[in-house]
Scaffold this motif. Structure first.
Motif: not given
Length: 243
Positions: A172-187, A197-210
């Protein structure tokens, strides 16, 4: 504005043990996992809208789902984990102005009865970060490959929480967060072979301070042997469910 949009993905496979994936727990039962979701506080809850995304041919399980009237059943025909998830992203994007949060759910998760309450606690306390309800036992193995090893434990009204870096994308996430990361999630979804590649995605957000935060013990579990949330007898939970 409704508070929470739930996107619940399902399809017609794995109804009998002969169809189970090799890593599946032997007591898996999709009728009961869906009933656990119904009993977890999401269904018939004011401010919660539920969309069932059904991928492929219908069968007895889809008919069972449709006996619950206060949800929307949406048939699609991608016959693909990646295809149906991209559809969920597209649908959420179209509906996003109507909601504060979105929860992407999958049919192979089992839920405890107070899951809705704890999810909302986490979303509100840790806004705008990502929230999942499942814990994973391999997070506690030595040399498990995690790149983030937090010492901090957080607390809401009814649960302790920790930072994690995977969730099999029932999140789950705020819609604001979905909009921020939707293109990255699709990629990251498109880059996967058979799944995101969900583990890679969650490693990616670490560097975005999420961060991704999960309750401990978990309020749900992915019903795969190595993914079971610790400290709960999930087979007993499954056996306690009546349909």
């Amino acid at each position: 504005m409704n508070k929470l949009l739930i996107i619940y993905r399902s399809y017609g496979g794995e109804l009998a043990p002969a169809e189970f994936k090799p890593q599946r727990v032997p007591y898996f039962n999709k009728f009961k996992t869906f009933k656990s979701f119904i009993d977890a506080g999401f269904y018939n809850n004011p401010g919660v809208d539920i969309k069932i995304i059904w991928d492929g041919p219908e069968n007895s399980f889809s008919e069972y789902i449709k006996t619950y009237k206060n949800l929307e059943f949406i048939p699609v025909n991608y016959r693909s984990n990646k295809g149906s998830l991209n559809y969920c992203f597209e649908l959420t994007d179209k509906l996003s102005r109507n909601y504060k949060y979105v929860f992407f759910m999958e049919e192979d998760h089992l839920y405890l009865p107070n899951s809705h309450q704890v999810l909302v606690e986490g979303l509100e306390m840790f806004y705008p970060h990502f929230i999942a309800l499942a814990d994973h036992q391999h997070r506690y193995w030595s040399n498990n490959g995690d790149i983030i090893k937090p010492d901090d434990v957080y607390i809401t009204k009814s649960r302790h929480w920790r930072i994690a870096e995977s969730s099999v994308f029932s999140i789950a996430m705020p819609i604001e967060t979905f909009q921020k990361f939707k293109n990255d999630m699709i990629k990251f979804n498109n880059d996967g072979e058979n799944a995101m590649h969900e583990r890679a995605f969650f490693r990616f957000i670490i560097h975005k301070n999420y961060r991704l935060l999960t309750p401990i013990p978990g309020l749900s579990t992915h019903l795969v042997t190595l993914d079971l949330s610790p400290c709960v007898d999930w087979e007993q939970v499954m056996n306690s469910i009546t349909i």
